[in-house]
Design a protein around this motif. Structure first.
Motif, PDB file in Angstrom:
ATOM      1  N   GLN A 173       0.818  -1.214   0.000  1.00  0.00           N
ATOM      2  CA  GLN A 173       0.000   0.000   0.000  1.00  0.00           C
ATOM      3  C   GLN A 173       0.853   1.266   0.000  1.00  0.00           C
ATOM      4  O   GLN A 173       0.632   2.192  -0.798  1.00  0.00           O
ATOM      5  CB  GLN A 173      -0.930  -0.021   1.217  1.00  0.00           C
ATOM      6  CG  GLN A 173      -1.903   1.160   1.293  1.00  0.00           C
ATOM      7  CD  GLN A 173      -1.353   2.341   2.075  1.00  0.00           C
ATOM      8  OE1 GLN A 173      -0.697   2.168   3.095  1.00  0.00           O
ATOM      9  NE2 GLN A 173      -1.588   3.539   1.564  1.00  0.00           N
ATOM     10  N   LYS A 174       1.865   1.299   0.851  1.00  0.00           N
ATOM     11  CA  LYS A 174       2.683   2.508   0.988  1.00  0.00           C
ATOM     12  C   LYS A 174       3.578   2.729  -0.230  1.00  0.00           C
ATOM     13  O   LYS A 174       3.796   3.876  -0.647  1.00  0.00           O
ATOM     14  CB  LYS A 174       3.517   2.445   2.270  1.00  0.00           C
ATOM     15  CG  LYS A 174       2.679   2.704   3.530  1.00  0.00           C
ATOM     16  CD  LYS A 174       3.498   2.585   4.789  1.00  0.00           C
ATOM     17  CE  LYS A 174       2.789   3.196   5.995  1.00  0.00           C
ATOM     18  NZ  LYS A 174       1.431   2.706   6.215  1.00  0.00           N
ATOM     19  N   SER A 225       1.392   4.096  -3.096  1.00  0.00           N
ATOM     20  CA  SER A 225       0.934   5.470  -2.866  1.00  0.00           C
ATOM     21  C   SER A 225       2.074   6.477  -3.006  1.00  0.00           C
ATOM     22  O   SER A 225       1.881   7.561  -3.580  1.00  0.00           O
ATOM     23  CB  SER A 225       0.261   5.600  -1.502  1.00  0.00           C
ATOM     24  OG  SER A 225       1.172   5.334  -0.459  1.00  0.00           O
ATOM     25  N   GLU A 236       2.868   6.810  -6.749  1.00  0.00           N
ATOM     26  CA  GLU A 236       1.824   7.576  -7.437  1.00  0.00           C
ATOM     27  C   GLU A 236       1.965   9.068  -7.158  1.00  0.00           C
ATOM     28  O   GLU A 236       1.821   9.897  -8.066  1.00  0.00           O
ATOM     29  CB  GLU A 236       0.439   7.087  -6.998  1.00  0.00           C
ATOM     30  CG  GLU A 236       0.063   5.742  -7.587  1.00  0.00           C
ATOM     31  CD  GLU A 236      -1.179   5.147  -6.939  1.00  0.00           C
ATOM     32  OE1 GLU A 236      -1.615   5.686  -5.889  1.00  0.00           O
ATOM     33  OE2 GLU A 236      -1.705   4.143  -7.464  1.00  0.00           O
TER      34      GLU A 236
END
Length: 324
Positions: free
Chosen positions: A225-226, A229, A232
């Motif tokens: 997840q990290k 993100s 992005e």
């Protein structure tokens, strides 16, 4: 016009000793298949007796300098990302300065564990853009084999030793996403996740180097997840979209994390530089190692847009977008 920090040289070093997964079957309740299935790792390199983070970092630095066509005295600063320094102090960077024969400039270490190279590259970028330096040697070097618990099958099979280095140089750009060089950076940390990945020793606690400890499953969930993100956000800051990226050069910790992050960014694995099968997790060395190997393979070419992302103990994580 804008000043950009452009990678003009890259190099790496790996210790001579290669350790295949099968070697661990002799001392641990594990198998080659178990290690491959869960991590993607097939082998890793371990430093020889007398081989240290600074000696490996020096070898990688010399390769990067040669690739850039410059000498040690052309360098204004040496920044080393490492969590496994030769000594508590002085810094590994100053040791490498000496070995390179540098008689000018400055050197220091950055400690952000596996995210260390991203942090060091960000620091080099800031110094170049501000005019503090014109040419910086950024090195990631680790000797993780010295802090592993050889009875812990969940951690000791995952890590390896090595070093990678880049020469980063000030060049004029237009201030647009078409420039060569570092286009955007994103850095993060959160100390609330400390217990997921740490070493149980230190100068002001035990007076020893300690051993690596990890909570694998919770860390895996945080990592995908990290990493997605931060990548992005860095891509957005560069004025781009994920489709503009030619190559993802991830921290090489676990093939499933690498695959999960690529999927979230909408990229197939044929646009990802993967070296984890041959090197294991070399912490701060893994991204510059992968950059060097990827360039040598003919994957990374001049003008390619690259996003490099990493997460490590702290937790600390971040990403850099650059045009090669």
């Amino acid at each position: 016009m804008a000043v950009r920090a452009v990678i003009t040289g890259v190099g790496h070093y790996l210790p001579e000793r290669v350790v295949e997964n099968a070697e661990f079957e002799k001392t641990l309740d594990t198998t080659d298949e178990w290690i491959r299935t869960r991590s993607g790792i097939e082998r890793r390199h371990f430093a020889a007796e007398g081989e240290t983070t600074s000696t490996m970092g020096t070898a990688a630095a010399k390769a990067a300098l040669s690739d850039a066509g410059c000498a040690a005295d052309d360098i204004d600063a040496v920044i080393v990302a490492t969590s496994t320094p030769d000594l508590t102090f002085p810094s590994v960077a100053t040791m490498i300065q000496k070995e390179l024969g540098m008689v000018r400039g400055f050197g220091f270490d950055v400690q952000a564990v596996c995210a260390g190279f991203i942090y060091a590259l960000s620091n080099a970028n800031a110094q170049i853009v501000s005019g503090q330096a014109k040419r910086i040697l950024v090195i990631g070097a680790e000797t993780f084999s010295r802090i592993l618990d050889w009875t812990d099958r969940s951690t000791c099979v995952l890590f390896g030793d090595g070093a990678g280095a880049v020469v980063v140089e000030a060049q004029e750009g237009q201030g647009t996403s078409s420039d060569r060089g570092i286009l955007a950076v994103d850095l993060n940390s959160d100390g609330n996740y400390r217990d997921m990945l740490y070493v149980d020793g230190g100068v002001s606690t035990t007076g020893t180097a300690g051993k690596l400890r990890m909570q694998g499953n919770p860390l895996f969930r945080q990592a995908v997840q990290k990493l997605a993100s931060t990548a992005e956000l860095a891509i957005e800051r560069a004025g781009m979209v994920p489709a503009d990226v030619d190559w993802i050069v991830p921290h090489q910790a676990n093939i499933r994390i690498i695959e999960g992050t690529a999927k979230k960014l909408g990229h197939s694995m044929d646009k990802v530089v993967v070296t984890v099968q041959d090197h294991g997790n070399t912490s701060a060395a893994s991204i510059p190692l992968a950059m060097s190997v990827g360039r040598d393979r003919g994957q990374i070419k001049r003008g390619d847009v690259i996003v490099a992302e990493a997460i490590g103990g702290g937790l600390a994580w971040g990403a850099v977008v650059l045009r090669w």
